[in-house]
Design a protein around this motif. Structure first.
Motif, PDB file in Angstrom:
ATOM      1  N   VAL A   1      53.324  36.923  29.123  1.00 33.11           N
ATOM      2  CA  VAL A   1      52.883  37.204  30.495  1.00 33.11           C
ATOM      3  C   VAL A   1      51.433  37.687  30.486  1.00 33.11           C
ATOM      4  O   VAL A   1      50.617  37.246  31.303  1.00 33.11           O
ATOM      5  N   ARG A   2      51.116  38.539  29.524  1.00 31.00           N
ATOM      6  CA  ARG A   2      49.751  39.083  29.455  1.00 31.00           C
ATOM      7  C   ARG A   2      48.733  37.958  29.263  1.00 31.00           C
ATOM      8  O   ARG A   2      47.682  37.941  29.913  1.00 31.00           O
ATOM      9  N   ARG A   3      49.084  37.001  28.408  1.00 27.68           N
ATOM     10  CA  ARG A   3      48.168  35.890  28.114  1.00 27.68           C
ATOM     11  C   ARG A   3      47.907  35.056  29.375  1.00 27.68           C
ATOM     12  O   ARG A   3      46.764  34.778  29.737  1.00 27.68           O
ATOM     13  N   VAL A   4      48.999  34.691  30.055  1.00 30.42           N
ATOM     14  CA  VAL A   4      48.871  33.866  31.272  1.00 30.42           C
ATOM     15  C   VAL A   4      48.133  34.647  32.355  1.00 30.42           C
ATOM     16  O   VAL A   4      47.237  34.123  33.027  1.00 30.42           O
ATOM     17  N   PHE A   5      48.524  35.909  32.542  1.00 28.03           N
ATOM     18  CA  PHE A   5      47.937  36.729  33.590  1.00 28.03           C
ATOM     19  C   PHE A   5      46.435  36.908  33.375  1.00 28.03           C
ATOM     20  O   PHE A   5      45.631  36.685  34.294  1.00 28.03           O
ATOM     21  N   THR A   6      46.040  37.271  32.162  1.00 31.63           N
ATOM     22  CA  THR A   6      44.630  37.554  31.874  1.00 31.63           C
ATOM     23  C   THR A   6      43.766  36.312  32.069  1.00 31.63           C
ATOM     24  O   THR A   6      42.724  36.363  32.732  1.00 31.63           O
ATOM     25  N   SER A   7      44.230  35.187  31.535  1.00 37.13           N
ATOM     26  CA  SER A   7      43.417  33.960  31.651  1.00 37.13           C
ATOM     27  C   SER A   7      43.306  33.517  33.113  1.00 37.13           C
ATOM     28  O   SER A   7      42.261  33.058  33.559  1.00 37.13           O
ATOM     29  N   THR A   8      44.389  33.679  33.875  1.00 36.14           N
ATOM     30  CA  THR A   8      44.351  33.266  35.294  1.00 36.14           C
ATOM     31  C   THR A   8      43.443  34.178  36.101  1.00 36.14           C
ATOM     32  O   THR A   8      42.669  33.705  36.949  1.00 36.14           O
ATOM     33  N   MET A   9      43.505  35.479  35.844  1.00 29.11           N
ATOM     34  CA  MET A   9      42.676  36.416  36.609  1.00 29.11           C
ATOM     35  C   MET A   9      41.183  36.216  36.316  1.00 29.11           C
ATOM     36  O   MET A   9      40.347  36.457  37.182  1.00 29.11           O
ATOM     37  N   GLN A  10      40.879  35.739  35.117  1.00 26.85           N
ATOM     38  CA  GLN A  10      39.460  35.501  34.779  1.00 26.85           C
ATOM     39  C   GLN A  10      38.876  34.362  35.603  1.00 26.85           C
ATOM     40  O   GLN A  10      37.687  34.339  35.904  1.00 26.85           O
ATOM     41  N   GLY A  11      39.733  33.405  35.978  1.00 24.00           N
ATOM     42  CA  GLY A  11      39.194  32.254  36.720  1.00 24.00           C
ATOM     43  C   GLY A  11      39.920  31.993  38.017  1.00 24.00           C
ATOM     44  O   GLY A  11      40.113  30.844  38.421  1.00 24.00           O
ATOM     45  N   TRP A  12      40.359  33.071  38.700  1.00 24.31           N
ATOM     46  CA  TRP A  12      41.184  32.881  39.904  1.00 24.31           C
ATOM     47  C   TRP A  12      40.449  32.138  41.017  1.00 24.31           C
ATOM     48  O   TRP A  12      41.061  31.452  41.834  1.00 24.31           O
ATOM     49  N   GLN A  13      39.111  32.272  41.033  1.00 17.97           N
ATOM     50  CA  GLN A  13      38.333  31.635  42.121  1.00 17.97           C
ATOM     51  C   GLN A  13      38.489  30.113  42.123  1.00 17.97           C
ATOM     52  O   GLN A  13      38.461  29.478  43.184  1.00 17.97           O
ATOM     53  N   THR A  14      38.686  29.524  40.945  1.00 17.69           N
ATOM     54  CA  THR A  14      38.791  28.054  40.878  1.00 17.69           C
ATOM     55  C   THR A  14      40.231  27.582  40.619  1.00 17.69           C
ATOM     56  O   THR A  14      40.487  26.385  40.559  1.00 17.69           O
ATOM     57  N   ALA A  15      41.157  28.523  40.458  1.00 14.35           N
ATOM     58  CA  ALA A  15      42.565  28.150  40.171  1.00 14.35           C
ATOM     59  C   ALA A  15      43.300  27.810  41.464  1.00 14.35           C
ATOM     60  O   ALA A  15      42.948  28.298  42.552  1.00 14.35           O
ATOM     61  N   ARG A  16      44.320  26.966  41.332  1.00 18.95           N
ATOM     62  CA  ARG A  16      45.157  26.627  42.492  1.00 18.95           C
ATOM     63  C   ARG A  16      46.051  27.819  42.830  1.00 18.95           C
ATOM     64  O   ARG A  16      46.396  28.614  41.951  1.00 18.95           O
ATOM     65  N   PHE A  17      46.427  27.903  44.118  1.00 18.72           N
ATOM     66  CA  PHE A  17      47.154  29.090  44.578  1.00 18.72           C
ATOM     67  C   PHE A  17      48.429  29.333  43.768  1.00 18.72           C
ATOM     68  O   PHE A  17      48.782  30.469  43.461  1.00 18.72           O
ATOM     69  N   MET A  18      49.148  28.230  43.407  1.00 19.88           N
ATOM     70  CA  MET A  18      50.429  28.420  42.726  1.00 19.88           C
ATOM     71  C   MET A  18      50.250  29.024  41.324  1.00 19.88           C
ATOM     72  O   MET A  18      51.096  29.753  40.841  1.00 19.88           O
TER      73      MET A  18
ATOM     74  N   GLU B   1      41.177  38.919  47.422  1.00 18.15           N
ATOM     75  CA  GLU B   1      40.466  38.097  48.416  1.00 18.15           C
ATOM     76  C   GLU B   1      40.982  36.656  48.457  1.00 18.15           C
ATOM     77  O   GLU B   1      40.529  35.852  49.281  1.00 18.15           O
ATOM     78  N   TYR B   2      41.924  36.304  47.568  1.00 16.34           N
ATOM     79  CA  TYR B   2      42.381  34.904  47.504  1.00 16.34           C
ATOM     80  C   TYR B   2      43.006  34.509  48.845  1.00 16.34           C
ATOM     81  O   TYR B   2      43.836  35.223  49.402  1.00 16.34           O
ATOM     82  N   ARG B   3      42.633  33.345  49.340  1.00 10.38           N
ATOM     83  CA  ARG B   3      43.037  32.927  50.677  1.00 10.38           C
ATOM     84  C   ARG B   3      44.336  32.113  50.655  1.00 10.38           C
ATOM     85  O   ARG B   3      44.340  30.924  50.979  1.00 10.38           O
ATOM     86  N   HIS B   4      45.405  32.710  50.250  1.00 12.29           N
ATOM     87  CA  HIS B   4      46.723  32.066  50.399  1.00 12.29           C
ATOM     88  C   HIS B   4      47.756  33.172  50.566  1.00 12.29           C
ATOM     89  O   HIS B   4      47.781  34.130  49.805  1.00 12.29           O
ATOM     90  N   THR B   5      48.619  33.029  51.577  1.00 12.57           N
ATOM     91  CA  THR B   5      49.564  34.114  51.897  1.00 12.57           C
ATOM     92  C   THR B   5      50.440  34.482  50.697  1.00 12.57           C
ATOM     93  O   THR B   5      50.743  35.662  50.490  1.00 12.57           O
ATOM     94  N   SER B   6      50.863  33.501  49.904  1.00 11.60           N
ATOM     95  CA  SER B   6      51.762  33.801  48.777  1.00 11.60           C
ATOM     96  C   SER B   6      51.076  34.707  47.758  1.00 11.60           C
ATOM     97  O   SER B   6      51.688  35.612  47.200  1.00 11.60           O
ATOM     98  N   VAL B   7      49.763  34.465  47.524  1.00  9.14           N
ATOM     99  CA  VAL B   7      49.007  35.287  46.564  1.00  9.14           C
ATOM    100  C   VAL B   7      48.793  36.684  47.148  1.00  9.14           C
ATOM    101  O   VAL B   7      48.993  37.700  46.455  1.00  9.14           O
ATOM    102  N   THR B   8      48.423  36.743  48.433  1.00  6.68           N
ATOM    103  CA  THR B   8      48.198  38.037  49.092  1.00  6.68           C
ATOM    104  C   THR B   8      49.450  38.902  49.030  1.00  6.68           C
ATOM    105  O   THR B   8      49.399  40.082  48.659  1.00  6.68           O
TER     106      THR B   8
END
Length: 982
Positions: free
Chosen positions: A437-454, A502-509
């Motif tokens: 979980v830490r691996r997935v979470f850390t890598s996703t948070m580093q590039g959340w601006q360009t990642a898909r909402f899911m 700041e991510y613009r998707h209700t599921s992420v918020t």
């Protein structure tokens, strides 16, 4: 036509016209009357038998009608039919079946199903007695004729529904009969039936796929209770496996094989069966899941593999418990060999296929959890399952967040199953889960601006799920030692500082805020992050979000978060002067969310009234728990509640002048909300921070002054009274004795023009006051006691319709509330309240308690009445008690203690009734305690002889009543009344 006479030559054609769904109502009525006439006649139904046997009618509705009439005779009148009539039914069914073999136009499925049902009912009634050759007769008639076999197979499924289906409740008599039928079938006809199935499957697998599928369903249904060797043999299994390669048959073949695997058997035999089936399926290429495009088949195949896997796990568990290490090891190897296939199915993009294998996956992880040391391969398997779970948790593009339907609901359920797998994985290897979980979470948070909402949502979701998956108390995730605490702390810091809010998707918020509140104990360790999180809650990311769904959920989560801050965060941050100014800043920022939205303003409020309740509670917590002096808290609370009070006065004035009923309802709702909001702020107070200590008594007394006039409003009484009554309940807790001056006037208004529901809800309020203030409210209670009692009597005496269940239940609940009120007074040591009502009134009340103990078959009320009687005997039954009360004991209380349990409605097998009897026994014990030998002599010489109790039993009962051990007395009295009622 006269149906009671001899067999009529023809049916009532006019009545039959009404069977057409498009017929006029009068024709339909005539058809219904004709149906009842034929059902109830002694032999009129025979005209229907004749019509079926000769194929007189071509109309489907008429044929169905005839079968229904026959069905009724077999179901409800079979035992009263003559032998000749029973014979006629058998001949009719066989002749009708013969007509099907002639190859004309086949019957509609609903006709065939009804015919099969009638055949099955006849079988159940006659197989053990007069038609033991039922199936042989059927088989010899139909041969291999596909039309006949269709009926034969439908009949077998109908027999299964009548005799075997575990989802259908059967009486003990039916269960015994069904067991005899199955035993007899095993001995006589099952081998012949199995042979017929084999012939059908072999003969028609290419030409009649529908018939073959029907037959496979029959095999699957019957395999659970017949000899497995008849099915699990080379010729049968090879035939079933050949069906696995035929597109039209393979789904049913899969289901059939699943039922075979599911059959209970010895673990060694079960392992052999699964392994032989597995080898054949693998050789035939079925394990190459990637090459299969038919998702419907794969869903069935996944279910089959799940059954095979779970069967092996069960075998391994049994063998391990029995100590058969060698065979258990072999079974574990067989189990491990299925894991690659398990993983292919688990990770499949179709969720149905994946969901069908979760059970096996969960059980396999349970096996790993029990092993002392995992091999490298087992560790790899666990890691592969972890990767699959993370992948499958992800939303797809089609998920509709704005309008969630059935597909979305199914995915939510599927996610719950995956969460179970994650929790089980964490039990096998917490390190693996944490690191993954830490691996997935850390890598996703580093590039959340360009990642898909899911991707962003699932990364935060996984972090959220760690909280429950990793064994730790809530706070220990951050305050414990070791890598886990620091890993979670790092992830929480990353979540807050990454800007992902700041991510613009209700599921992420939503996932962001849920996780912040899930790990609110993090802020004990790092309080410096509180300001930035508070801003996220307050701005466009939270309470001002464009989505109503997000705003609503955030209102609740913000309330939880603020409570945590005040209960747990270190003194130096929250209680600093800086935080005090911050509290006022928050209050000013949420001010517009605390406004009462009047019904006529037309614009859509940001929050619903339910959401606003959380906001008012939050505001209350901020004010009450801050470090401000009492006068400042009072000022803040007044500024919070004054706009509500002003709006309330205006709206109440409008309501009294409003003539339109819809507008009245809208105004009353708004007024109720205002009271509810004020009430909710009071939840912030505690034993440490009371209303008085915070200087807020005056504010809430003003609220009472403002709200109480609503009780005398001539319209919308129910809603307004309910709201104000709830507020009074809160104020009794918060304001304590300061609320007392308001109670008399409030009570007077609430007792005017009462409905049963009003009274029922008012009594708990008076009971609360009685229990809390006791002697302080004695004068008031003495004054209100009889008006309240008379109001209750008046409502209870109002006539009601015999079949009006709602009115009957309302009266029962009101009666219970009344007795509960009397019990509260009696048990609060305030006997003067009743004693000062005058002899006539006391007697009237006492008789209602006697009536409640004896006359109404309501054990809950009876129990309360005996508790009251026992207490009154204790208070007034001694030498210095109430004048005339000892006489009342002997004339009414003692008889009540015997007459109530002797009633036929007093069911001693019911738990509540036994409790009522227990209190009844304690009442007798209390009479003995207060009256002594005089009571025993009364029972011996007067009362028990009047009930015709023998001298021996009388003597015995009186001796037991004098026993000090109440348990002995209770057991004796229960046995006494059980015997007396025989």
């Amino acid at each position: 036509m006269a149906c009671e006479s001899a067999l009529p030559a023809i049916m009532d054609e006019q009545a039959l016209l009404g069977l057409n769904p498009n017929a006029d109502a009068c024709y339909r009525q005539r058809a219904l009357a004709y149906f009842e006439q034929l059902k109830e006649s002694r032999d009129g139904w025979e005209v229907c038998a004749q019509a079926l046997a000769k194929g007189i009618y071509g109309d489907d509705h008429v044929k169905f009608f005839c079968f229904q009439v026959l069905e009724h005779q077999i179901k409800f009148r079979h035992g009263s039919l003559t032998g000749a009539q029973q014979q006629l039914i058998r001949e009719t069914l066989m002749k009708w079946l013969q007509l099907q073999l002639m190859g004309g136009q086949p019957e509609k499925p609903f006709i065939k199903n009804k015919a099969a049902q009638v055949l099955a009912l006849t079988f159940v009634r006659e197989y053990l007695t007069i038609w033991p050759k039922f199936f042989f007769d059927l088989l010899s008639l139909v041969g291999l004729n596909p039309h006949g076999l269709d009926i034969y197979l439908r009949t077998l499924m109908a027999v299964d529904a009548e005799v075997v289906d575990r989802d259908i409740l059967h009486s003990p008599e039916e269960t015994r009969r069904n067991t005899l039928i199955k035993d007899h079938m095993r001995e006589s006809c099952i081998p012949a039936l199995v042979e017929s199935w084999y012939q059908i499957l072999q003969t028609y697998q290419r030409s009649h796929s529908e018939l073959t599928c029907q037959c496979l369903e029959v095999v699957g249904a019957y395999v659970s209770w017949i000899d497995l060797n008849l099915i699990a043999n080379d010729r049968f299994v090879n035939l079933l496996l050949s069906h696995m390669s035929v597109e039209e048959l393979r789904e049913e073949a899969c289901d059939c094989l699943f039922e075979i695997i599911n059959k209970g058997m010895d673990p060694v035999d079960k392992t052999k069966l699964v392994e032989s089936l597995s080898q054949v399926l693998q050789s035939a290429g079925f394990f190459n899941v990637e090459q299969e495009e038919d998702v419907d088949f794969l869903a069935k195949f996944s279910r089959l593999v799940n059954g095979m896997g779970q069967a092996l796990v069960l075998s391994w568990t049994k063998l391990t418990k029995s100590g058969d290490v060698k065979v258990a090891t072999e079974t574990l190897q067989a189990l491990e060999a299925k894991v690659p296939l398990l993983l292919q199915l688990l990770v499949h993009e179709d969720d149905d296929i994946s969901a069908n294998i979760v059970g096996f996956c969960y059980d396999y992880l349970h096996v790993l959890k029990q092993l002392l040391l995992l091999t490298d391969q087992q560790k790899n398997n666990a890691e592969a399952i972890m990767l699959a779970v993370m992948k499958k948790l992800t939303y797809d593009d089609e998920y509709n967040f704005e309008n969630e339907g059935e597909d979305e609901a199914m995915f939510v359920e599927y996610r719950k199953q995956l969460k179970m797998l994650l929790d089980r994985l964490a039990q096998v290897s917490p390190e693996l889960v944490l690191e993954s979980v830490r691996r997935v979470f850390t890598s996703t948070m580093q590039g959340w601006q360009t990642a898909r909402f899911m991707e962003v949502e699932v990364a935060i979701r996984l972090f959220y799920m760690l909280g429950e998956a990793l064994p730790a108390s809530h706070g220990a995730h951050f305050t414990g030692d070791g890598s886990k605490a620091s890993a979670l702390q790092d992830m929480m810091r990353t979540l807050i500082s990454s800007g992902v809010s700041e991510y613009r998707h209700t599921s992420v918020t939503l996932e962001f805020f849920e996780t912040v509140v899930r790990y609110d104990k993090f802020f004990i360790v790092e309080p410096q992050h509180i300001p930035s999180i508070l801003m996220a809650f307050l701005d466009h990311r939270g309470l001002r979000h464009s989505s109503p769904k997000v705003r609503s959920r955030v209102a609740y989560l913000f309330s939880r978060f603020i409570k945590t801050l005040h209960s747990d965060v270190p003194f130096h941050f929250l209680n600093s002067k800086h935080m005090n100014s911050y509290i006022e800043d928050i209050l000013s920022r949420i001010q517009d969310l605390l406004e009462l939205a009047p019904p006529e303003n037309g614009f859509q409020a940001l929050l619903s009234s339910d959401d606003q309740l959380f906001m008012f509670e939050t505001a209350g917590v901020l004010i009450v728990n801050g470090e401000s002096p009492a006068d400042r808290k009072q000022a803040l609370m007044r500024s919070l509640l004054t706009p509500l009070l002003e709006a309330f006065r205006l709206l109440l004035n409008k309501l009294t002048q409003e003539g339109d009923e819809d507008r009245q309802t809208a105004l009353a709702d708004c007024l109720s909300h205002a009271v509810g909001f004020a009430s909710r702020t009071s939840k912030a107070f505690s034993n440490k921070q009371t209303v008085k200590l915070c200087g807020c008594s005056e504010v809430y007394l003003d609220c009472l002054q403002t709200f109480l006039p609503a009780l005398s409003c001539p319209v919308q009484r129910g809603a307004l009274r309910s709201a104000v009554r709830s507020f009074l309940h809160r104020m009794i807790i918060c304001l304590e004795e300061e609320v007392l001056p308001f109670i008399p006037a409030a009570s007077e208004h609430m007792l005017k023009d009462c409905e049963p529901k009003d009274l029922q809800e008012f009594i708990p309020l008076i009971s609360q006051i009685t229990a809390k203030f006791k002697s302080q409210v004695s004068p008031f209670l003495q004054q209100i006691f009889m008006p309240l009692v008379l109001a209750i009597f008046e409502v209870l005496s109002q006539p009601a319709e015999d079949n009006d269940q709602t009115a009957a239940l309302e009266k029962q609940m009101l009666r219970r509330s009344y007795f509960s009120f009397i019990q509260t007074i009696a048990s609060s040591g305030m006997n003067e309240v009743m004693a000062n009502q005058g002899a006539e009134n006391i007697e009237r009340v006492l008789f209602t308690i006697i009536q409640g103990a004896v006359d109404f078959p309501d054990p809950i009320a009876q129990k309360t009445c005996f508790i009251i009687l026992s207490r009154l005997v204790e208070l007034w039954g001694g030498k210095d008690g109430l004048v005339g009360f000892p006489d009342f004991i002997y004339k009414h209380i003692v008889p009540a203690c015997f007459l109530a349990p002797l009633k036929t409605t007093f069911d001693l097998s019911d738990a509540q009734t036994v409790l009522a009897l227990s209190e009844c026994t304690l009442t007798l014990k209390m009479i003995h305690l207060r009256r002594g030998l005089e009571f025993i002599q009364f029972l011996q010489q007067e009362y028990l002889p009047s009930l015709h109790v023998s001298p021996e039993i009388t003597q015995e009962l009186c001796q037991v009543l004098q026993q000090p051990d109440t348990k002995v007395v209770k057991n004796y009295m229960k046995a006494f009344f059980q015997q007396a009622k025989l």
